[in-house]
Scaffold this motif. Structure first.
Motif, PDB file in Angstrom:
ATOM      1  N   PHE A 184      -2.249 -10.689   3.896  1.00  0.00           N
ATOM      2  CA  PHE A 184      -0.837 -10.452   3.585  1.00  0.00           C
ATOM      3  C   PHE A 184       0.051 -11.549   4.154  1.00  0.00           C
ATOM      4  O   PHE A 184       1.027 -11.954   3.515  1.00  0.00           O
ATOM      5  CB  PHE A 184      -0.408  -9.073   4.094  1.00  0.00           C
ATOM      6  CG  PHE A 184      -0.625  -7.988   3.086  1.00  0.00           C
ATOM      7  CD1 PHE A 184       0.388  -7.597   2.235  1.00  0.00           C
ATOM      8  CD2 PHE A 184      -1.867  -7.367   2.974  1.00  0.00           C
ATOM      9  CE1 PHE A 184       0.186  -6.602   1.285  1.00  0.00           C
ATOM     10  CE2 PHE A 184      -2.083  -6.364   2.023  1.00  0.00           C
ATOM     11  CZ  PHE A 184      -1.054  -5.985   1.169  1.00  0.00           C
ATOM     12  N   GLY A 226       4.456 -10.179  -4.487  1.00  0.00           N
ATOM     13  CA  GLY A 226       3.052 -10.411  -4.151  1.00  0.00           C
ATOM     14  C   GLY A 226       2.069 -10.164  -5.270  1.00  0.00           C
ATOM     15  O   GLY A 226       0.869 -10.060  -5.015  1.00  0.00           O
ATOM     16  N   ILE A 250      -0.294  -5.690  -3.432  1.00  0.00           N
ATOM     17  CA  ILE A 250       0.047  -4.401  -2.822  1.00  0.00           C
ATOM     18  C   ILE A 250      -0.699  -3.267  -3.506  1.00  0.00           C
ATOM     19  O   ILE A 250      -1.260  -2.375  -2.854  1.00  0.00           O
ATOM     20  CB  ILE A 250       1.570  -4.174  -2.871  1.00  0.00           C
ATOM     21  CG1 ILE A 250       2.268  -5.224  -1.990  1.00  0.00           C
ATOM     22  CG2 ILE A 250       1.919  -2.759  -2.410  1.00  0.00           C
ATOM     23  CD1 ILE A 250       3.784  -5.173  -2.060  1.00  0.00           C
ATOM     24  N   SER A 289      -4.356  -3.422  -2.508  1.00  0.00           N
ATOM     25  CA  SER A 289      -4.531  -2.940  -1.136  1.00  0.00           C
ATOM     26  C   SER A 289      -4.507  -1.411  -1.093  1.00  0.00           C
ATOM     27  O   SER A 289      -5.339  -0.780  -0.423  1.00  0.00           O
ATOM     28  CB  SER A 289      -3.430  -3.504  -0.241  1.00  0.00           C
ATOM     29  OG  SER A 289      -3.467  -2.921   1.040  1.00  0.00           O
ATOM     30  N   LEU A 297      -1.054  -3.808   8.509  1.00  0.00           N
ATOM     31  CA  LEU A 297       0.182  -3.900   7.725  1.00  0.00           C
ATOM     32  C   LEU A 297       1.407  -3.612   8.599  1.00  0.00           C
ATOM     33  O   LEU A 297       2.459  -4.239   8.427  1.00  0.00           O
ATOM     34  CB  LEU A 297       0.124  -2.939   6.547  1.00  0.00           C
ATOM     35  CG  LEU A 297      -0.958  -3.246   5.497  1.00  0.00           C
ATOM     36  CD1 LEU A 297      -0.909  -2.223   4.360  1.00  0.00           C
ATOM     37  CD2 LEU A 297      -0.810  -4.652   4.950  1.00  0.00           C
ATOM     38  N   TRP A 304       9.357  -6.956   0.518  1.00  0.00           N
ATOM     39  CA  TRP A 304       8.609  -8.202   0.335  1.00  0.00           C
ATOM     40  C   TRP A 304       9.496  -9.446   0.293  1.00  0.00           C
ATOM     41  O   TRP A 304       9.221 -10.424   1.007  1.00  0.00           O
ATOM     42  CB  TRP A 304       7.743  -8.121  -0.918  1.00  0.00           C
ATOM     43  CG  TRP A 304       6.840  -9.308  -1.081  1.00  0.00           C
ATOM     44  CD1 TRP A 304       7.172 -10.543  -1.597  1.00  0.00           C
ATOM     45  CD2 TRP A 304       5.472  -9.408  -0.685  1.00  0.00           C
ATOM     46  NE1 TRP A 304       6.098 -11.395  -1.562  1.00  0.00           N
ATOM     47  CE2 TRP A 304       5.039 -10.719  -1.009  1.00  0.00           C
ATOM     48  CE3 TRP A 304       4.569  -8.516  -0.109  1.00  0.00           C
ATOM     49  CZ2 TRP A 304       3.737 -11.150  -0.769  1.00  0.00           C
ATOM     50  CZ3 TRP A 304       3.270  -8.937   0.138  1.00  0.00           C
ATOM     51  CH2 TRP A 304       2.867 -10.242  -0.191  1.00  0.00           C
TER      52      TRP A 304
END
Length: 671
Positions: free
Chosen positions: A453, A465, A469, A472, A495, A639
């Motif tokens: 990340f 991203g 995300i 993940s 995270l 983000w």
């Protein structure tokens, strides 16, 4: 910087690559040096077309072994540069270490033509020079026959013009009515006079409790006169308690380097801390043109160091030059031909045009189409990676990530600054393959998640991203269904720490490993044992409806398993499963979709040394799922601002001055 050889430019001839043979006559590595097999080129994918079934059949066929069982006798290897060919025997040097990767020299260097010089003994022995195109088809280029029994020399001048997309040069030798000997062979080129002298290099090796491997590696480097001639210094960053200086082989290795070895003791600040120290010390000394990273647990082909230096010396612009990794257990097996970053998923991968885990002992270079296409990469792993000091000055030192993603992030950072990475065929080491490790589930899962990340926040071209995300979150759910609660918690903590920002990376470099390992011990799935009798036997209240579950289910079946596995979390566990496992799964069968059907299981680890007792915990599942959803929603929302925060801090975090403070603190903590 680009240099073209225009008329009137002063030039000198420089050796690019030398014919080389295994130092210890190891028969397992011979296929990488000498090929005694014929050619059976696999089918052209363009002729296969778009039919999926035909593509699958062709892919399987292209991996089938073509070896007929012929082998080179060890006595044929006279020394590192001399090979005997028995009468009437034909051998090919169209191999990984002795073929000339013309496509890479054509694309990345100022070299426009090469000369192959061969010295051969044996009346009637013939040399045949071949070239391949990027699609793997080969062509005869030239030939020559030796007319004397003593050593005779021949040269072939060869252009690099038709190698835009890839291709190799190589030569075959066919002995006549008496044995022949390849006395010497080199590939050389006319290069600008200001590039005649090789750049010097500082080698950086980070070690942690692998004194035997590390001492042996130092010895491999120091034993080669030509390698020593380009060395300024070999730095060993000692971060362990079982020290390399105490190994029985260290004294001899140190003596071979004749004052060019320095061991630097510092705290355990990971691979990134060790390699950053090598960059720091190289800049501080101000002597070397390059810093070369080597893992401490590799076996090196010393010739690779010379090839990497030579290639980088002649590159069109300052370039990172890396080597490949072969398995230390199956020595003719290549792990990957090159690594890229899928920017949407932000995950490292081998490009679709290449194959992973390629066995040169089963199918040789000349029979494998995809190996002839030039493969351009985003980064090179740091088991062997040569970085110009000019690049280090321009983009900074490694990120303080401890392990994982430091090498890939650095490649992307250099690429963005205009410095490419080339993974060079013919430059390689032997290393434990990633497939034999457990780093996606053990304590390293924290660093995988956090550092991925961090790298994406720095380099992802997408405002949130890309798929990272979502992917993940998907992985978290799979780990939950598989009862791998420790892995989920570590990834969750990773995270949370990402939100802590770049300022914490240096502060936590020396302490995070201990925290992660200590935290993980509280989970039953992390409590492993190597004793086969440490766990109770498998027992069921009633036999399972399905017996053998080793077959890989279809994707729809896997989705059904995910749904049913989720619903099972709202049901009580079977009481017998608290004391007895419901299954005993080897690591290759312990997939999430199988574990999702169980309330408990004994699961072995990928390295084969131990196993753990997994148990389903519905309340823990629901709590972790809730927190996982919350943090991934927050990641998506924040983000853009978080990404800018990391990007703004990058120069300071990777500066020599910031790293120097970390080195000092690390050393003080060690005393």
């Amino acid at each position: 910087m680009t240099t073209d050889l225009s008329p009137g430019t002063p030039t000198v001839r420089r050796v690019l690559q030398r014919f080389v043979l295994p130092a210890d006559r190891d028969l397992d590595v011979v296929p990488l040096y000498v090929d005694t097999e014929g050619v059976q080129l696999d089918a052209d994918r363009e002729m296969i077309g778009t039919n999926k079934s035909a593509q699958k059949v062709n892919k399987a066929a292209s991996r089938q072994a073509i070896s007929s069982g012929t082998a080179l006798h060890p006595d044929a290897i006279l020394d590192r540069r001399r090979l005997r060919v028995e009468e009437s025997q034909r051998i090919s040097l169209g191999t990984y270490f002795n073929g000339f990767p013309a496509g890479y020299w054509r694309r990345w260097t100022v070299v426009s033509g090469v000369r192959l010089d061969i010295t051969l003994s044996g009346v009637g022995a013939s040399v045949i020079v071949y070239r391949s195109m990027a699609n793997g088809r080969s062509q005869r280029v030239d030939g020559w026959t030796c007319e004397t029994s003593g050593p005779s020399a021949v040269s072939f001048d060869l252009t690099l013009v038709p190698f835009v997309d890839g291709g190799w040069y190589w030569f075959d030798v066919v002995a006549g009515d008496e044995p022949a000997v390849i006395e010497e062979a080199t590939w050389s080129a006319e290069v600008p006079a200001d590039r005649a002298e090789p750049g010097t290099v500082t080698v950086g090796i980070t070690t942690m409790n692998r004194p035997d491997f590390c001492a042996a590696l130092i010895g491999q480097i120091g034993a080669d006169d030509d390698v020593r001639s380009v060395l300024d210094e070999v730095l060993v960053m000692e971060q362990g308690t079982n020290k390399v200086v105490d190994d029985p082989g260290f004294a001899k290795a140190e003596g071979q380097l004749a004052g060019k070895l320095r061991v630097i003791e510092q705290g355990n600040i990971g691979g990134s801390g060790g390699f950053a120290r090598a960059q720091f010390e190289t800049l501080k000394a101000g002597r070397s043109k390059y810093v070369l990273f080597l893992d401490d647990d590799i076996v090196a082909e010393p010739e690779s160091i010379l090839r990497a230096v030579t290639f980088s010396d002649l590159a069109r612009r300052p370039s990172i030059v890396g080597g490949h990794m072969f398995s230390i257990y199956a020595k003719a097996q290549l792990h990957s031909f090159g690594e890229i970053i899928d920017r949407n998923r932000f995950w490292w991968m081998t490009p679709k045009s290449a194959e992973e885990q390629w066995d040169f002992g089963a199918r040789n270079l000349r029979s494998t189409r995809w190996l002839h296409r030039r493969l351009d990469v985003d980064f090179n792993p740091w088991f062997m990676c040569l970085i110009p000091t000019e690049v280090v000055r321009a983009v900074g030192l490694s990120l303080p990530l401890f392990i994982k993603w430091d090498d890939s992030e650095y490649g992307l950072r250099a690429q963005a600054a205009g410095f490419p990475t080339i993974t060079l065929p013919g430059a390689a080491v032997w290393h434990i393959p990633w497939t034999d490790k457990n780093d996606a589930l053990d304590w390293q899962a924290y660093f995988h998640q956090r550092n991925r990340f961090v790298a994406a926040l720095l380099h992802s071209p997408f405002p949130h991203g890309g798929r990272l995300i979502w992917e993940s979150l998907n992985h978290q759910i799979k780990h939950l269904l598989a009862m791998q609660y420790s892995t989920v918690e570590l990834r969750h903590r990773a995270l949370v720490d990402v939100f802590g920002g770049p300022e914490r990376l240096h502060d936590e470099l020396g302490t995070k490993l201990g925290e992660v390992r200590e935290f993980r011990t509280q989970f039953t799935d992390a409590q492993v044992s190597s004793d086969p009798d440490a766990f109770p036997p498998v027992r069921h209240s009633k036999p399972p409806r399905r017996g053998d579950t080793s077959e890989i289910p279809s994707r729809p079946t896997q989705l059904v398993s995910a749904v049913l596995g989720g619903l099972r979390q709202f049901r009580a566990v079977r009481s017998l499963s608290r004391e007895f496992p419901e299954s005993n799964l080897p690591t290759m069968d312990a997939r999430w979709y199988r574990l999702a059907t169980l309330d408990s299981a004994i699961v072995s680890m990928p390295d084969g040394t131990s196993a753990a007792f997994y148990q389903r915990q519905p309340e823990q599942f629901r709590d972790l799922l809730r927190r996982t959803l919350e943090i991934h929603e927050r990641l998506y929302r924040e983000w853009p601002t978080l990404s800018q925060r990391y990007r703004d801090a990058l120069a300071e975090v990777t500066s020599p001055e910031t790293w120097e403070s970390t080195f000092i603190a690390s050393t003080e903590g060690r005393q």
